[in-house]
Design an enzyme around this catalytic site. Structure first.
Site, PDB file in Angstrom:
ATOM      1  N   GLU A 102       0.861  -1.188   0.000  1.00 24.42           N
ATOM      2  CA  GLU A 102       0.000   0.000   0.000  1.00 24.42           C
ATOM      3  C   GLU A 102       0.896   1.236   0.000  1.00 24.42           C
ATOM      4  O   GLU A 102       1.742   1.376   0.872  1.00 24.42           O
ATOM      5  CB  GLU A 102      -0.893  -0.027   1.242  1.00 24.42           C
ATOM      6  CG  GLU A 102      -1.642   1.265   1.530  1.00 24.42           C
ATOM      7  CD  GLU A 102      -2.530   1.719   0.389  1.00 24.42           C
ATOM      8  OE1 GLU A 102      -3.381   0.931  -0.046  1.00 24.42           O
ATOM      9  OE2 GLU A 102      -2.339   2.862  -0.085  1.00 24.42           O
ATOM     10  N   ASN A 126      -9.909   3.711  -1.268  1.00 17.52           N
ATOM     11  CA  ASN A 126     -11.251   4.294  -1.290  1.00 17.52           C
ATOM     12  C   ASN A 126     -12.258   3.444  -0.510  1.00 17.52           C
ATOM     13  O   ASN A 126     -13.309   3.938  -0.112  1.00 17.52           O
ATOM     14  CB  ASN A 126     -11.749   4.438  -2.733  1.00 17.52           C
ATOM     15  CG  ASN A 126     -11.140   5.634  -3.450  1.00 17.52           C
ATOM     16  OD1 ASN A 126     -10.757   6.615  -2.817  1.00 17.52           O
ATOM     17  ND2 ASN A 126     -11.055   5.552  -4.765  1.00 17.52           N
ATOM     18  N   GLY A 133     -19.354   3.900   1.357  1.00 14.48           N
ATOM     19  CA  GLY A 133     -20.563   4.013   2.173  1.00 14.48           C
ATOM     20  C   GLY A 133     -20.972   2.762   2.925  1.00 14.48           C
ATOM     21  O   GLY A 133     -21.965   2.779   3.661  1.00 14.48           O
ATOM     22  N   GLY A 134     -20.252   1.663   2.706  1.00 20.17           N
ATOM     23  CA  GLY A 134     -20.543   0.463   3.481  1.00 20.17           C
ATOM     24  C   GLY A 134     -21.848  -0.221   3.123  1.00 20.17           C
ATOM     25  O   GLY A 134     -22.537  -0.779   3.973  1.00 20.17           O
ATOM     26  N   ARG A 174     -26.480   6.759 -11.640  1.00 17.89           N
ATOM     27  CA  ARG A 174     -25.643   7.879 -11.235  1.00 17.89           C
ATOM     28  C   ARG A 174     -25.260   8.794 -12.387  1.00 17.89           C
ATOM     29  O   ARG A 174     -25.180  10.005 -12.223  1.00 17.89           O
ATOM     30  CB  ARG A 174     -24.375   7.332 -10.570  1.00 17.89           C
ATOM     31  CG  ARG A 174     -24.691   6.706  -9.248  1.00 17.89           C
ATOM     32  CD  ARG A 174     -23.486   6.006  -8.653  1.00 17.89           C
ATOM     33  NE  ARG A 174     -23.827   5.539  -7.314  1.00 17.89           N
ATOM     34  CZ  ARG A 174     -22.954   4.950  -6.498  1.00 17.89           C
ATOM     35  NH1 ARG A 174     -21.716   4.739  -6.880  1.00 17.89           N
ATOM     36  NH2 ARG A 174     -23.325   4.568  -5.304  1.00 17.89           N
ATOM     37  N   GLU A 182     -11.678  -2.051  -8.848  1.00 16.34           N
ATOM     38  CA  GLU A 182     -11.788  -0.870  -9.707  1.00 16.34           C
ATOM     39  C   GLU A 182     -10.677  -0.810 -10.757  1.00 16.34           C
ATOM     40  O   GLU A 182     -10.809  -0.108 -11.765  1.00 16.34           O
ATOM     41  CB  GLU A 182     -11.782   0.408  -8.849  1.00 16.34           C
ATOM     42  CG  GLU A 182     -12.266   1.646  -9.598  1.00 16.34           C
ATOM     43  CD  GLU A 182     -12.307   2.904  -8.729  1.00 16.34           C
ATOM     44  OE1 GLU A 182     -12.107   2.797  -7.507  1.00 16.34           O
ATOM     45  OE2 GLU A 182     -12.537   3.996  -9.302  1.00 16.34           O
TER      46      GLU A 182
END
Lengths: 513, 513
Positions: A71, A79, A84-85, A333, A476
Site C-alpha cells: 500500500e 477508497n 458508504g458500506g 448515477r 476498480e
C-alpha cells in the site's frame, strides 16, 4: 448467395486477426530482470482496499505461502475505507423477511441495462451468483456486522437489495479484513510504492520494483527494492479519480473544477504501468461522478447519505431556479450527475429535500446519528417551514408547493410519478416539518474501465489475447464489470467477489525459478 | 479555510502524479534494434486512406526526402475509398450562395454537443479552422471535383454544410490523392503488412518490421524486412470495425450479429501494437454504428444514400410495427442507431420512406444515377401507392397515414415536428407517389477512439505524457477528435486536416543516425 459471401468474409477476417496476433507476439519486448531480488514472496497484492485484502487472504488460505499486500499510502483501505458500506446481496434473508422479490437475473438485468450493455455478461453472471455466499463469508468468516433486517435501494436498481454495515462505512468491512489478514499471517506493508512491474523475457510477470518507506507526493522518497512474486502479482490498485490530468485524457470535461470523492492516492501511475507492460485497457473513458455530493464539504463527505438515503427515496430533488423536480431521483448515477451538472452549468443550483417523516423512516434507522453529524457540519440544513426553505435557496414558493403536491398525489395513487420514480414502500406524503436540505454538486467517483481480465481474474495481453502469466487483477482496476455506469452498492460486491477469485487462482499458479 | 484545504489537496495530488511519471519512465523497456535495415526511408506512413496519403504528400512537400506509404491490402484507400465522399466545409462559397449562415464556432459546438464533450476542444478548434483551406487545397492542388453549388446536411449538424464529390464517393478524393502522390514521388507499396513497430532503447521510434508481399488472411505470407524511418513514422492505419473479437473487448454488444460498413482490412493489429510500444489509447469503447445501412446488401452498400440523403431530410423513418416515426431522423448516428437496434431487437423492423418529390430534390441532384442503381440492386424498393408500401412491410396503413399527415401539417407551419427534426429548406409535403423504401439495419462503422496525440500530431507516451520521439498519427487511428459520436462528413475533414498536420511535422523531425 448472400450467406455464403458473408461466411467467406467473416472467416477471412478471423484468420487475419489470428495471424496478426501471432505475428506481433514474437516482436514483443520485456523488462530486464533485476540482478537480484531484495525480498521474496509467493503472491504480491498491490492495494489494500476491499479487493486487495480479499485477494491476499484468499490466496493465503488457498496455500499460496508467503503473501504480502503493498500500500503506497500511510494507512490501509484506499477508497474502500471511505466507501458508504453498502453491498448488493440478492436473495438475502433480510430481503425475504421484507417480502422483496429479487433474483440473480434481475440484478444482472439492472446492471446491464444501466451499464448500457458494456458489461461483460459472464462477469456479471459470475458476480451475482457469488454475492450471497460472499456476504455469508463476510459475516461468518471475517466478522463484519450489518444492520439487522434493513435493506436499501440505490439508483438504477429495480428493488431494494443492499445491506448496510453497522458503522455506516466501508471501514466496517476493511477493519475486519485487516484483523483477519493479521490473524492468518498476511502483512500489509504501508508506504510501499510500486514504481515498476517486472515482466521477464518469457512474458511472465515476476515481481515489482518498489520504493519502501515512500511518502506520498515525494517521488524520490523511500528505498528502491525489488520484490519477487514467485507465483503471481495481483493488481488491486483501484481507480484514478483523483488524477485530474489523467482523467482529462479520457473525458476532457472532468477538469479541476470537479472535486472527487476519492482519497488523494487514487492516481494513475499503475494504470499507466499496466498499459506499458502489455495489459489491454478497456472502457477507460467511463468515469462516474457521484450525483449526491455536497459542495459544502470536501471529498466524499457525509451529506450524500441524506441526499441519497433519505431525499432520493422518500423526498425529492429540486432545481432551485424553477422549484421543480428535474430527474428521477433513483435513476442511475450518470443520468443524475449529468442532470445536476447541466443545471449547475446554467446557474441553477439543485437541492435534495426531505421532511421529518422521510429521515425518520430512512437514515435515522439505517445510519443512526448521521443526521446530527450532518447538521453539525452544516452540510445538511434544517428549516421549520417550507417557506424558510424557499427563502434560503431563492426557490419560487408556489412552484415548490405544486411540486410537492404533485408528488404526494402520485404517491397516494401509487402511480404516475412525474419523473418515473418507483415509490418506496412505506413512504409517507411530504409535508411534516421540520424540513432538511443539502446542496448537490457531482464529484468524480468511480472508474468503470481498467485492465481486461478473464473469468479467473487473469489479465489479458493486448498483443496475444492470452493471459499474462503470473498476473491477476480485481476491483476498480479492472474493466468490463459495471459497463458504462456502476450502480451503487455493486462496487463492494465486485471487489470482494472478484478479489477472492483472483486470489484463489493466483495461489494455484505454479512457481517459477 | 475550505479554500486553503482544497489547494493543499490538489497540489499534493499534482506532485504525486508528476513524481509517478518520472519514476516509471526510467523502468521503461524497448525493442531490440534489427542487426541491419533492409531499406531506408525518411518518413514512413502506415495506411493509404485520406489521412495517410495527405500525411505522406505533405511530408514530401515539406522536404522530408524519401517518403513511402505502406498498405497491407492489395489496393489502396482503406475505408476512405468506400466512404460517401462528403466533407464538412463551414464557410464555403456554396453555403454563402445558398444563404446558409454557418461559422467555425457553430460546427465546433455541434461536434462537441453531439460528442458529449469527450472531444479535445483544441483539436476541434484547429480542425474547424483548417477545413476551408483544406477544401481549397483539395480543389486547387489535388484536383478533386465537387458537385457545384450543392450543400448537404448530416445528422447532428445544425445547418447544411457538407460538399459532395462529383462521383459520390471518397474514391473521388483518394484517386486524385494517389495521382498527386505519384506525381511528387511518393510511392504507395501495396501488400506490405506492418508486423511490429521498432522503438529503440532511447525511446525513439526508428522503423518497422514488415511482411512485404503479404496476402491478407495469410499471416506468414510475405518476406520479412526491416524498414528504417530516419525521421518519423506516421500512423494512419484506420479503425478496427471489421475485427469482431477486438471490438467486443470494448463494447461486448457488437457481436458477429452486427455487420460492418468497413473493408475487411479494418482489423486491430496496429491498435494492439501501438499500445504495446507505449502509446496511450483513449476512448476506444466508442464504436459507432451507421444507422442508415440496409440488411439487403453487404458492407457499406449504397442504400444509405437514400435513407440518409433523401428520407432523413425530406422523408421519414418508420417503425413498421407501429406505423409511427421513432426518432429525429437528423439526430446523431449513435442516437439513431441505438433507436433502430432497440426496435429491431423487439422484432419491429424499421424503414426509410420518401416520395418522388423527396428523391428529386435530393439524391437525384447530388448523386445522379444512384437511385437507379439502388433499385436495380433491390436495396431501395419502389411502390406506386402508400397502400402497397404498407402491404409489403405489414405496416398499419391508418397509422402510417396519420404519421405522414402529422409530418405534413408541421412542415406547413414550419414548426412542431413531433421528433424535433429541423425542417429542410424547400422540402415539400409528402404524398406524391411513387414511394421509395429501404430497410434499416445498423452496421459497425467508425472507431472514435485511438492513440492520444497533441496538436502537432505527435503521439503521447502512456508513461511520461510526453511525445514519443519519431511517432505521429492522424485520422481514425487517433482519439479525442470526435468525442463520443462522430458526425457525418467530419471524418473526411479530420483525416485530411490532421493527416497534413502530422505529415508536415514529421518532415521537420531531425534525422537520427
Amino acid at each position: 448467395m448472400t450467406t455464403l459471401k458473408r461466411r467467406t468474409f467473416l472467416s477471412a477476417g478471423a484468420a487475419a486477426a489470428l495471424g496478426t496476433v501471432s505475428g506481433i507476439a514474437q516482436a514483443k519486448s520485456f523488462d530486464p530482470m533485476p540482478a537480484q531480488w531484495d525480498e521474496n514472496f509467493d503472491v504480491i497484492v498491490i492495494g489494500s482496499g476491499f479487493a486487495g485484502l480479499a485477494a491476499a487472504c484468499e490466496a493465503k488460505n488457498q496455500g499460496a505461502g508467503n503473501v504480502i499486500v503493498l500500500e503506497k499510502m500511510r494507512s490501509a483501505g484506499g477508497n474502500s475505507v471511505i466507501n458508504g458500506g453498502i453491498m448488493s446481496v440478492p436473495g438475502s434473508a433480510f430481503q425475504k423477511a421484507l417480502g422483496i422479490k429479487d433474483s440473480l437475473e434481475l440484478l444482472a438485468e439492472d446492471m446491464i441495462r444501466e451499464g448500457l450493455g458494456y458489461n461483460y455478461p459472464e462477469k456479471v453472471s459470475a458476480m451475482t451468483k457469488a454475492a450471497l455466499p460472499t456476504y455469508e463469508w463476510l459475516v461468518k468468516e471475517i466478522g463484519v456486522e450489518f444492520v439487522d433486517g434493513k435493506v436499501g435501494q440505490e439508483g438504477g436498481h429495480s428493488v431494494p437489495r443492499h445491506v448496510y454495515t453497522t458503522n455506516g462505512s466501508g471501514s466496517g468491512i476493511v477493519s475486519k479484513q485487516l484483523e483477519y489478514a493479521k490473524k492468518i499471517g498476511v502483512p500489509v506493508r504501508l508506504r510501499c510504492y510500486v514504481e515498476a512491474i517486472i515482466r521477464d523475457s518469457d512474458g511472465r510477470v515476476k515481481g515489482v520494483k518498489v520504493r519502501d518507506g515512500y511518502r506520498f507526493g515525494k517521488p524520490d522518497s523511500g528505498k528502491v527494492k525489488y520484490l519477487k512474486a514467485g507465483k503471481a502479482l495481483v493488481l488491486c490498485y483501484g481507480g484514478f479519480g483523483a488524477d485530474v490530468n489523467f482523467r482529462m485524457k479520457f473525458d476532457p470535461k472532468l477538469t479541476d473544477k470537479f472535486e472527487t470523492t476519492n482519497q488523494p492516492g487514487a492516481t494513475s501511475e499503475l494504470w499507466r504501468e499496466a498499459s506499458r507492460i502489455g495489459c489491454n485497457m478497456i472502457q477507460t473513458d467511463w468515469i462516474q461522478c457521484g450525483p449526491w455530493n455536497s459542495p459544502e464539504e470536501k471529498g466524499m463527505g457525509i451529506a450524500l447519505y441524506f441526499a441519497q438515503g433519505a431525499a432520493a427515496t422518500m423526498g425529492i430533488w429540486v432545481n432551485t431556479a424553477t422549484g421543480k423536480r428535474f430527474i428521477n431521483e433513483l435513476a442511475n448515477r450518470k443520468v443524475r450527475a449529468d442532470a445536476v451538472i447541466n443545471n449547475n452549468n446554467k446557474g441553477q443550483p439543485c437541492i435534495a429535500l426531505a421532511d421529518q417523516n422521510a429521515v425518520d423512516l430512512t437514515i435515522n434507522q439505517t445510519r443512526k446519528g448521521i443526521l446530527d453529524k450532518q447538521l453539525e457540519r452544516k452540510v445538511v440544513h434544517k428549516f421549520d417551514t417550507l417557506e424558510a426553505v424557499a427563502a434560503e435557496y431563492k426557490i419560487p414558493l408556489d412552484e415548490l408547493k405544486k411540486t410537492i403536491d404533485a408528488y404526494n398525489a402520485a404517491l397516494a395513487k401509487q402511480s404516475g410519478d412525474e419523473m418515473g420514480r418507483p415509490f418506496t414502500k412505506n413512504a409517507k406524503p411530504m409535508g411534516t416539518g421540520p424540513w432538511y436540505c443539502s446542496l448537490l454538486s457531482p464529484k468524480v467517483h468511480h472508474c468503470m474501465g481498467g485492465v481486461e481480465t478473464n473469468s479467473l481474474g487473469q489479465v489479458i495481453d493486448i498483443s496475444t489475447d492470452k493471459p499474462i502469466p503470473g498476473l491477476y487483477a480485481a476491483g476498480e482496476s479492472t474493466g468490463g464489470v459495471h459497463g458504462a455506469v456502476r450502480l451503487g452498492s455493486c462496487a463492494t460486491m465486485d471487489c470482494l467477489v472478484n478479489g477472492r477469485i483472483a486470489g484463489a487462482n493466483a495461489a494455484k499458479e505454479s512457481a517459477w525459478s
